[in-house]
Design a protein around this motif. Structure first.
Motif, mmCIF file in Angstrom:
data_model
loop_
_atom_site.group_PDB
_atom_site.id
_atom_site.type_symbol
_atom_site.label_atom_id
_atom_site.label_comp_id
_atom_site.label_asym_id
_atom_site.label_seq_id
_atom_site.Cartn_x
_atom_site.Cartn_y
_atom_site.Cartn_z
ATOM 1 N N LYS A 20 -0.066 13.042 -3.212
ATOM 2 C CA LYS A 20 0.913 11.899 -3.050
ATOM 3 C C LYS A 20 0.727 10.279 -3.670
ATOM 4 C CE LYS A 20 3.489 13.463 1.335
ATOM 5 N NZ LYS A 20 3.388 13.726 2.640
ATOM 6 N N PHE A 21 1.088 9.492 -4.310
ATOM 7 C CA PHE A 21 0.730 8.600 -5.051
ATOM 8 C C PHE A 21 0.435 8.068 -4.424
ATOM 9 C CE2 PHE A 21 0.865 4.726 -7.905
ATOM 10 C CZ PHE A 21 -0.456 4.979 -8.701
ATOM 11 N N TYR A 22 0.541 6.954 -3.330
ATOM 12 C CA TYR A 22 0.239 5.760 -2.916
ATOM 13 C C TYR A 22 -0.963 6.140 -2.206
ATOM 14 C CZ TYR A 22 3.803 2.401 -3.485
ATOM 15 O OH TYR A 22 5.434 1.703 -4.291
ATOM 16 N N ASP A 23 -1.317 7.743 -1.448
ATOM 17 C CA ASP A 23 -2.088 7.740 -0.353
ATOM 18 C C ASP A 23 -3.381 8.134 -1.250
ATOM 19 O OD1 ASP A 23 -0.271 8.440 1.535
ATOM 20 O OD2 ASP A 23 -0.487 10.354 2.007
ATOM 21 N N TRP A 24 -2.936 8.696 -2.565
ATOM 22 C CA TRP A 24 -4.170 8.954 -3.819
ATOM 23 C C TRP A 24 -5.072 7.446 -4.055
ATOM 24 C CZ3 TRP A 24 -4.109 7.573 -8.942
ATOM 25 C CH2 TRP A 24 -5.645 7.903 -9.533
ATOM 26 N N LEU A 25 -3.649 6.524 -4.730
ATOM 27 C CA LEU A 25 -4.089 5.459 -4.515
ATOM 28 C C LEU A 25 -4.616 4.376 -4.076
ATOM 29 C CD1 LEU A 25 -4.669 3.389 -6.972
ATOM 30 C CD2 LEU A 25 -1.966 2.553 -5.694
ATOM 31 N N GLY A 26 -4.506 4.611 -2.335
ATOM 32 C CA GLY A 26 -5.261 4.052 -1.593
ATOM 33 C C GLY A 26 -5.577 2.649 -2.232
ATOM 34 N N ASP A 27 -6.401 1.505 -1.728
ATOM 35 C CA ASP A 27 -6.820 0.074 -1.808
ATOM 36 C C ASP A 27 -7.245 0.210 -3.627
ATOM 37 O OD1 ASP A 27 -4.762 0.000 0.336
ATOM 38 O OD2 ASP A 27 -7.570 -0.613 1.851
ATOM 39 N N SER A 28 -6.846 0.867 -4.217
ATOM 40 C CA SER A 28 -7.287 0.640 -5.675
ATOM 41 C C SER A 28 -6.483 0.253 -6.612
ATOM 42 C CB SER A 28 -8.608 2.322 -6.219
ATOM 43 O OG SER A 28 -9.363 2.179 -4.974
#
Length: 221
Positions: A20-28
């Motif tokens: 899930k893109f937002y989960d994978w991205l996090g705060d990066s």
């Protein structure tokens, strides 16, 4: 999408499993870059170069994610070619997730299709898109290359350095700038504000118009 737009969340399969893109991205920060197809010459060199520079992206806090319209099983085989072609990669060194988009759903959503590149079914392939996305999930940069032109990943690192610097400091970067070179104090700052924000100083460049808008500084690190 326009610069500053919220980059959409999505779910996808990758060679490293579902994301899930937002989960994978996090705060990066993230660089999302697409490829026309697996087992194609330019794409193989591009992903090899991205893998060789992976540590440089990591130093800058940048997550990399690629995309091709082929399925996960194809990606797994292709990665062996990517590692084998590079003189500096060993088996298992490739650490970049590659999204599988066989139905072109993401390619269409993000307007990546190249009308001049067609697969054997007569369907357009993705172009070489680059999206740089900030921790706020907003689009910071968008570049679209045709399938026939490979990208310069050292230049993309330079662009990322500029994006991250200018997001944090009241500066802009001139042509051919690289980290450590003088940057420009943004014109919107008054002299009083600039003096306060850049206590180590800046150089006012004289121009024929006499307008005092070129203020160069290395006081940004």
């Amino acid at each position: 999408m326009k610069l500053g737009d919220q980059f959409p969340n999505f779910e996808a399969e990758t060679n490293e499993g579902p994301i899930k893109f937002y989960d994978w991205l996090g705060d990066s920060w993230c660089m999302f870059f697409s490829h026309p197809a697996d087992f194609t010459p330019v794409c193989t060199t591009e992903l090899g170069r991205a893998a060789e520079l992976h540590s440089e992206f990591q130093k800058r806090g940048i997550k990399l994610i690629a995309m091709s319209c082929d399925p996960v099983e194809s990606h797994q085989g292709w990665i062996k070619d990517i590692e084998g072609l590079s003189s500096s990669l060993n088996e298992g060194d490739f650490k970049i997730p590659i999204i599988a988009d066989p139905k072109r759903e993401l390619a269409v959503k993000f307007q990546m299709l190249d009308p001049d590149e067609i697969d054997k079914e007569g369907i357009p392939l993705p172009a070489r898109a680059v999206f740089i996305i900030g921790p706020d999930k907003k689009l910071k940069l968008s570049i679209l290359y045709p399938a026939t032109t490979g990208r310069n990943f050292v230049e993309l690192l330079r662009v990322i350095d500029s994006l991250k610097l200018t997001a944090a400091k009241k500066v802009a970067t001139p042509a051919d700038w690289k980290m450590g070179d003088p940057a420009m104090v943004v014109p919107s700052l008054s002299k009083e504000e600039a003096d306060k924000l850049f206590p180590n100083g800046y150089e006012l460049k004289e121009v024929p118009s006499g307008k005092q808008y070129l203020r160069m500084t290395t006081d940004y690190q």
